[in-house]
Design an enzyme around this catalytic site. Sequence first.
Site, mmCIF file in Angstrom:
data_model
loop_
_atom_site.group_PDB
_atom_site.id
_atom_site.type_symbol
_atom_site.label_atom_id
_atom_site.label_comp_id
_atom_site.label_asym_id
_atom_site.label_seq_id
_atom_site.Cartn_x
_atom_site.Cartn_y
_atom_site.Cartn_z
ATOM 1 N N ASP A 40 18.899 106.394 36.211
ATOM 2 C CA ASP A 40 19.256 107.517 36.011
ATOM 3 C C ASP A 40 18.140 109.325 36.198
ATOM 4 O O ASP A 40 17.114 108.861 35.475
ATOM 5 C CB ASP A 40 20.025 107.234 34.771
ATOM 6 C CG ASP A 40 21.147 106.072 34.360
ATOM 7 O OD1 ASP A 40 21.055 105.299 35.615
ATOM 8 O OD2 ASP A 40 21.327 106.198 33.114
ATOM 9 N N TRP A 300 23.973 100.334 41.300
ATOM 10 C CA TRP A 300 23.450 99.164 40.435
ATOM 11 C C TRP A 300 23.026 97.769 41.827
ATOM 12 O O TRP A 300 24.795 97.613 42.076
ATOM 13 C CB TRP A 300 23.843 98.567 38.858
ATOM 14 C CG TRP A 300 22.966 99.473 38.222
ATOM 15 C CD1 TRP A 300 24.225 100.385 37.574
ATOM 16 C CD2 TRP A 300 22.179 99.375 37.777
ATOM 17 N NE1 TRP A 300 22.995 101.291 36.856
ATOM 18 C CE2 TRP A 300 21.858 100.813 36.832
ATOM 19 C CE3 TRP A 300 20.874 99.161 38.004
ATOM 20 C CZ2 TRP A 300 20.709 100.292 36.434
ATOM 21 C CZ3 TRP A 300 19.549 98.752 37.230
ATOM 22 C CH2 TRP A 300 19.564 100.377 35.951
HETATM 23 C C1 FRU Z 1 22.613 103.858 33.693
HETATM 24 C C2 FRU Z 1 22.283 102.863 32.884
HETATM 25 C C3 FRU Z 1 22.189 103.502 31.298
HETATM 26 C C4 FRU Z 1 21.054 103.439 30.695
HETATM 27 C C5 FRU Z 1 20.384 103.054 31.847
HETATM 28 C C6 FRU Z 1 19.271 102.382 31.932
HETATM 29 O O1 FRU Z 1 22.324 102.942 35.240
HETATM 30 O O2 FRU Z 1 22.375 101.321 32.385
HETATM 31 O O3 FRU Z 1 23.361 102.803 30.536
HETATM 32 O O4 FRU Z 1 20.447 104.258 29.570
HETATM 33 O O5 FRU Z 1 21.002 103.087 32.674
HETATM 34 O O6 FRU Z 1 18.411 101.964 32.906
#
Ligand code: FRU
Length: 489
Positions: A40, A300
């Site tokens: 992110d 993901w």
């Molecule tokens: C979104 C997420 C967030 C979290 C982060 C962890 O892609 O799952 O909710 O803070 O990535 O890397």
Amino acid sequence: MLTTNGIQQATEAVEQAKKKVNNRHRLGYHIMAPANWINDPNGLVQFKGEYHVFYQHHPYDENWGPMHWGHVKSLDLVNWEHLPIALAPEDACDKDGCFSGSAVDNDGELTLIYTGHHYIDKERDLFYQNQNIAVSTDGVHFKKVVENPVIEKPPADSSHHFRDPKVWKRGRDWYMIVGNSKNNIGRVILYRSPNLRNWEYIGVLAEGNEQLGYMWECPDFFELNGKHVLLMSPQGIKEAGDHFKNLFQTGYMIGEYEYDKNKFGHGEFIELDYGHDFYAVQTFLDDKNRRIAIGWMDMWESDMPTKKDGWCGALTLPRELTLSADGKIKMVPVAEVTQLREKKLSAIENQTITSSYEMGVQGSMFEVEAVLEVTNAEKVELVLRGIENEATVLAYDKSTNKLRLDCSKSGKKKDGIRRVKLAASDQLKLRIFVDRSSIEVFINEGEATMTSRIYPTEPYRSVEFTSCSGKSLLKKATCWKLKDIWNEK
Ligand code: FRU
């Protein structure tokens, strides 16, 4: 200010890892880490005249792991410079990860607000999450505050999912929303603070239902052309026709918000992009009063072939958001992106296409801007042709008004196709940004976008327009070679 051990070690680890990176799919004008994993975008902010972007980063591995915050800055949203790692998970408040969050300029103090992740039992993925703060005056070195965690735990009715704080100021008050869930229904909860340290729980700002997923990640809340927008990334929405095809989605709801009642009356959830790789989007308002969004340009659990090359993950081009008359978000690349145009490769006007027209363009980093009139044909195609049978194809079907992006011959063998339905029209305006391993398609000045990672083995050999079952008119098409801001090759 001294850098902590964790930060020094992580910054050095990335420097070392950089030496082993294979450049074949490295992007030329997108934000990436010098090496290893990112996800992110975090902490988008303008501070002392510079744009800062942070990102979820694992400095020691090309896979996700203990999250740090990587950091880049820019004067123009085009040329980015890597800075030392900003946050490392090495304190009691964030022991197993500095998860996603946001940033604000608090009167000359750059303040990062982020989630601390804590495993109770890692094997069984049992964890708890809290909210923390780190501050900096130079915009490079950050210090976690002694008040951490500033929010220790979620409200009593909440699940353990409690992450991705987004903070903004209104009048004298700071507001924070956090991604959350209750009984497997995604929701966003709201806090208020006079000083960024003491937070009062206000209540639920918005919540979903069974159809809208079990958890809402990365929420954002802002005004756009007089309306309120809740942007979020729900997990667990089921695929429906051409919609919600990715594992998780990013989308939004538009409505009216009453601060004094914490009441958000809103419309339905709408997807923000129709490609394969667009998630965890965050926005900020810049000094030109533009609402700018950047997303993670991956998804993901997708195949990520660059892991073999010692790096993984990138962010999208910065995009400016506006609201259309019919209540939908329009996204276009920020105007500065034209600075990437290094050389005009080809240009044509008023070309009738009876079967196929080749632009005479080769390469792996280019922009195509085209206006097509599809009065007589059933379908028009834009084919980026690579070696052997490799290709990335955009096809507009007039009878359905759908645009199809086909990446099945450019690295997405399974599930390579995405479609978006457009408003009925004879004209199609495209702005397409191709980088070494990505494609971003902006359709009809922001009516829709499609963002996907692609992995051609060699640069494209040609760019062709094809008209099927009848003629089309290529009113205008221009191709530019785009600049490599990293110059790694
Ligand atoms: C979104 C997420 C967030 C979290 C982060 C962890 O892609 O799952 O909710 O803070 O990535 O890397």
